[in-house]
Design a protein around this motif. Structure first.
Motif, PDB file in Angstrom:
ATOM      1  N   LEU A 177      10.638 -26.569  36.571  1.00  0.00           N
ATOM      2  CA  LEU A 177      11.442 -27.648  37.146  1.00  0.00           C
ATOM      3  C   LEU A 177      12.455 -27.104  38.144  1.00  0.00           C
ATOM      4  N   LEU A 178      13.119 -26.008  37.777  1.00  0.00           N
ATOM      5  CA  LEU A 178      14.106 -25.392  38.667  1.00  0.00           C
ATOM      6  C   LEU A 178      13.459 -24.931  39.968  1.00  0.00           C
ATOM      7  N   GLN A 179      12.290 -24.304  39.852  1.00  0.00           N
ATOM      8  CA  GLN A 179      11.593 -23.818  41.051  1.00  0.00           C
ATOM      9  C   GLN A 179      11.161 -24.985  41.936  1.00  0.00           C
ATOM     10  N   ARG A 180      10.643 -26.045  41.331  1.00  0.00           N
ATOM     11  CA  ARG A 180      10.230 -27.217  42.126  1.00  0.00           C
ATOM     12  C   ARG A 180      11.431 -27.843  42.820  1.00  0.00           C
ATOM     13  N   ASN A 181      12.549 -28.007  42.090  1.00  0.00           N
ATOM     14  CA  ASN A 181      13.741 -28.595  42.699  1.00  0.00           C
ATOM     15  C   ASN A 181      14.269 -27.746  43.848  1.00  0.00           C
ATOM     16  N   THR A 182      14.199 -26.417  43.692  1.00  0.00           N
ATOM     17  CA  THR A 182      14.647 -25.522  44.761  1.00  0.00           C
ATOM     18  C   THR A 182      13.804 -25.729  46.017  1.00  0.00           C
ATOM     19  N   MET A 183      12.510 -25.880  45.844  1.00  0.00           N
ATOM     20  CA  MET A 183      11.625 -26.105  46.987  1.00  0.00           C
ATOM     21  C   MET A 183      11.865 -27.479  47.613  1.00  0.00           C
ATOM     22  N   LEU A 184      12.150 -28.476  46.785  1.00  0.00           N
ATOM     23  CA  LEU A 184      12.404 -29.823  47.306  1.00  0.00           C
ATOM     24  C   LEU A 184      13.664 -29.874  48.175  1.00  0.00           C
ATOM     25  N   MET A 202       4.798 -27.669  35.074  1.00  0.00           N
ATOM     26  CA  MET A 202       5.622 -28.727  34.479  1.00  0.00           C
ATOM     27  C   MET A 202       4.769 -29.668  33.637  1.00  0.00           C
ATOM     28  N   ALA A 203       3.595 -30.028  34.163  1.00  0.00           N
ATOM     29  CA  ALA A 203       2.733 -30.980  33.458  1.00  0.00           C
ATOM     30  C   ALA A 203       2.179 -30.387  32.166  1.00  0.00           C
ATOM     31  N   ILE A 204       1.733 -29.139  32.221  1.00  0.00           N
ATOM     32  CA  ILE A 204       1.165 -28.491  31.032  1.00  0.00           C
ATOM     33  C   ILE A 204       2.213 -28.400  29.918  1.00  0.00           C
ATOM     34  N   GLU A 205       3.365 -27.824  30.257  1.00  0.00           N
ATOM     35  CA  GLU A 205       4.418 -27.647  29.251  1.00  0.00           C
ATOM     36  C   GLU A 205       5.017 -28.992  28.856  1.00  0.00           C
ATOM     37  N   GLY A 206       5.161 -29.894  29.826  1.00  0.00           N
ATOM     38  CA  GLY A 206       5.761 -31.193  29.550  1.00  0.00           C
ATOM     39  C   GLY A 206       4.955 -32.006  28.550  1.00  0.00           C
ATOM     40  N   GLU A 207       3.630 -31.976  28.675  1.00  0.00           N
ATOM     41  CA  GLU A 207       2.809 -32.738  27.740  1.00  0.00           C
ATOM     42  C   GLU A 207       2.842 -32.127  26.333  1.00  0.00           C
ATOM     43  N   ARG A 208       2.959 -30.796  26.258  1.00  0.00           N
ATOM     44  CA  ARG A 208       3.118 -30.160  24.942  1.00  0.00           C
ATOM     45  C   ARG A 208       4.430 -30.580  24.300  1.00  0.00           C
ATOM     46  N   ARG A 256       3.433 -36.091  40.727  1.00  0.00           N
ATOM     47  CA  ARG A 256       3.013 -36.023  42.135  1.00  0.00           C
ATOM     48  C   ARG A 256       3.082 -37.369  42.842  1.00  0.00           C
ATOM     49  N   ARG A 257       3.095 -38.445  42.079  1.00  0.00           N
ATOM     50  CA  ARG A 257       3.031 -39.784  42.653  1.00  0.00           C
ATOM     51  C   ARG A 257       4.179 -40.042  43.629  1.00  0.00           C
ATOM     52  N   ASP A 258       5.365 -39.552  43.316  1.00  0.00           N
ATOM     53  CA  ASP A 258       6.546 -39.801  44.158  1.00  0.00           C
ATOM     54  C   ASP A 258       7.077 -38.515  44.771  1.00  0.00           C
ATOM     55  N   ARG A 259       6.169 -37.625  45.149  1.00  0.00           N
ATOM     56  CA  ARG A 259       6.608 -36.347  45.705  1.00  0.00           C
ATOM     57  C   ARG A 259       7.503 -36.538  46.935  1.00  0.00           C
ATOM     58  N   GLN A 260       7.142 -37.456  47.811  1.00  0.00           N
ATOM     59  CA  GLN A 260       7.938 -37.669  49.027  1.00  0.00           C
ATOM     60  C   GLN A 260       9.320 -38.235  48.705  1.00  0.00           C
ATOM     61  N   LYS A 261       9.377 -39.114  47.739  1.00  0.00           N
ATOM     62  CA  LYS A 261      10.680 -39.635  47.322  1.00  0.00           C
ATOM     63  C   LYS A 261      11.530 -38.524  46.712  1.00  0.00           C
ATOM     64  N   ASP A 262      10.897 -37.657  45.919  1.00  0.00           N
ATOM     65  CA  ASP A 262      11.599 -36.508  45.346  1.00  0.00           C
ATOM     66  C   ASP A 262      12.142 -35.616  46.455  1.00  0.00           C
ATOM     67  N   ARG A 263      11.350 -35.470  47.521  1.00  0.00           N
ATOM     68  CA  ARG A 263      11.761 -34.631  48.654  1.00  0.00           C
ATOM     69  C   ARG A 263      13.007 -35.199  49.320  1.00  0.00           C
ATOM     70  N   ILE A 264      13.066 -36.510  49.436  1.00  0.00           N
ATOM     71  CA  ILE A 264      14.243 -37.165  50.027  1.00  0.00           C
ATOM     72  C   ILE A 264      15.462 -36.988  49.121  1.00  0.00           C
ATOM     73  N   MET A 265      15.251 -37.159  47.818  1.00  0.00           N
ATOM     74  CA  MET A 265      16.364 -37.046  46.873  1.00  0.00           C
ATOM     75  C   MET A 265      16.785 -35.597  46.668  1.00  0.00           C
ATOM     76  N   TYR A 267      15.422 -33.599  44.293  1.00  0.00           N
ATOM     77  CA  TYR A 267      15.199 -33.191  42.907  1.00  0.00           C
ATOM     78  C   TYR A 267      14.070 -34.033  42.325  1.00  0.00           C
ATOM     79  N   SER A 268      13.582 -33.612  41.134  1.00  0.00           N
ATOM     80  CA  SER A 268      12.427 -34.248  40.495  1.00  0.00           C
ATOM     81  C   SER A 268      12.849 -35.479  39.698  1.00  0.00           C
ATOM     82  N   LEU A 269      12.295 -36.626  40.085  1.00  0.00           N
ATOM     83  CA  LEU A 269      12.658 -37.886  39.446  1.00  0.00           C
ATOM     84  C   LEU A 269      11.853 -38.152  38.177  1.00  0.00           C
ATOM     85  N   HIS A 270      10.723 -37.455  38.020  1.00  0.00           N
ATOM     86  CA  HIS A 270       9.855 -37.727  36.880  1.00  0.00           C
ATOM     87  C   HIS A 270       9.537 -36.444  36.106  1.00  0.00           C
TER      88      HIS A 270
END
Length: 383
Positions: A177-184, A202-208, A256-265, A267-270
């Motif tokens: 999550l931290l790495q994704r937010n840094t890239m966003l 995120m998806a693999i660990e998140g579902e666990r 991934r559904r709101d990747r562009q919205k995350d990019r604007i914000m 940080y990761s919204l989901h």
């Protein structure tokens, strides 16, 4: 107390028992050594005297940090350069001779050294779960009034005490999550392949994590409702509902559904870092309903359910129970119900603080178990 009696008591309630607690420069306590009862330990004192600090030190020995302050250096007594905490435990769950000594020492400006039987832990996570413990305190009202992070922390704290790999999943998820937010947050467009790799992690660990949290909430809820009914005398209906983005479909698709919205914000919204628990009273969110007494009843029942759950999942290893000033804002009937519960055989070693001696006398009169009373005044402990 002789060892044979302690062993007999351990076989009956199967608990980790803290026999002796030693403190040096812990918060406002300069130095104290407490020889403790295997059942009920009562701390009496005015507000600010230091009775809660005793319980906090017991909590520290289970979780490697204070319950009230995440900054270790701030639990060192003012104008002192170090602290030391040591607890001597007995339990049939430990290898022969069924005893262990847990300690923590720390100097200002250095990291803490956490040891078991004089051997320092390589990772503090190795210690979590050895001494199961549940604390009920006035700060628990944040579970109702605070943000979703408080409720996620509750889930993580309980699950990590019986499922060691769980916190490793949380750690890996948080790193991704931290790495994704840094890239966003980057001004330039992030590399979609690298971004995709972090999303997959995120998806693999998140579902666990979701699966473990969902199973926990499903099992905890009926236990919680049982305790609430006992304390409230069946006067109200309560429920817990787990809310997660994982319930919307495969988590990778949701992220991934709101990747562009995350990019604007930026940080990761989901993701499971947005998970929450909805607490309801009579079908309505409790944070907007009910009295202070009902809120207090809710969190006490929730923590007693946590206690019961840990006992079941730890093979009968009964947690230590810390009750810090829990009777305030409760009517006499609810106090009586809580007293009846904690004085029962299903609970092991208990630590209780109160400014009102009559509450403690009520508990002690309701039990035939061993007990000790400690008077705390200006950071000094008197038996």
């Amino acid at each position: 107390m002789n060892y044979s009696y302690l062993c007999m008591l351990n076989r009956i309630i199967c608990t980790m028992i803290l026999e002796k607690l030693s403190l040096i420069n812990y918060k406002n306590i300069r130095e104290a050594t407490l020889d403790l009862s295997p059942k009920i330990n009562c701390m009496i004192g005015h507000n600010g005297a230091g009775k809660t600090n005793i319980l906090d030190a017991v909590y520290f020995l289970s979780f490697c940090h204070s319950a009230s302050n995440p900054i270790d250096s701030q639990v060192i007594r003012h104008d002192e350069e170090f602290l030391f905490i040591e607890g001597s435990y007995q339990s049939p769950f430990l290898p022969p001779p069924s005893s262990t000594i847990v300690s923590c020492g720390m100097k200002r400006g250095t990291k803490k050294h956490f040891r078991r039987d004089k051997k320092e832990y390589r990772r503090l996570s190795e210690h979590i779960g050895l001494i199961p413990l549940v604390m009920v305190s006035p700060a628990d009202t944040l579970l109702i009034d605070g943000g979703s992070e408080e409720r996620r922390r509750l889930m993580d704290m309980v699950i990590s005490q019986y499922d060691r790999p769980y916190m490793e999943c949380v750690s890996r998820y948080n790193k991704a999550l931290l790495q994704r937010n840094t890239m966003l947050k980057q001004e330039e467009e992030p590399d979609p392949e690298i971004l995709g790799l972090w999303e997959e992690q995120m998806a693999i660990e998140g579902e666990r994590i979701y699966q473990r949290r969902d199973a926990f909430v499903r099992e905890l809820t009926p236990i919680f409702q049982h305790y609430y009914e006992r304390i409230s005398d069946c006067r109200e209906q309560v429920a817990i509902t787990y809310e997660s983005h994982c319930q919307r479909g495969p988590l990778l698709d949701v992220i991934r559904r709101d990747r562009q919205k995350d990019r604007i914000m930026g940080y990761s919204l989901h993701g499971i870092h947005r998970d929450d628990l909805l607490f309801t009273l009579g079908g309505h969110p409790i944070r907007r309903e009910g009295s202070q007494g009902q809120h207090k009843t809710f969190v006490v029942a929730l923590k007693l359910a946590q206690f019961d759950f840990l006992k079941r999942t730890n093979g009968g290893n009964t947690p230590i129970l810390l009750l810090d000033d829990i009777f305030d804002k409760l009517d006499a009937n609810r106090v009586e119900q809580i007293v009846t519960l904690v004085a029962g055989e299903e609970f092991g070693q208990i630590f209780i603080t109160d400014t009102n001696r009559s509450h403690l006398d009520q508990i002690l009169s309701a039990t035939s178990h061993d007990y000790k009373i400690f008077h705390i005044e200006n950071g000094e402990v008197h038996v």
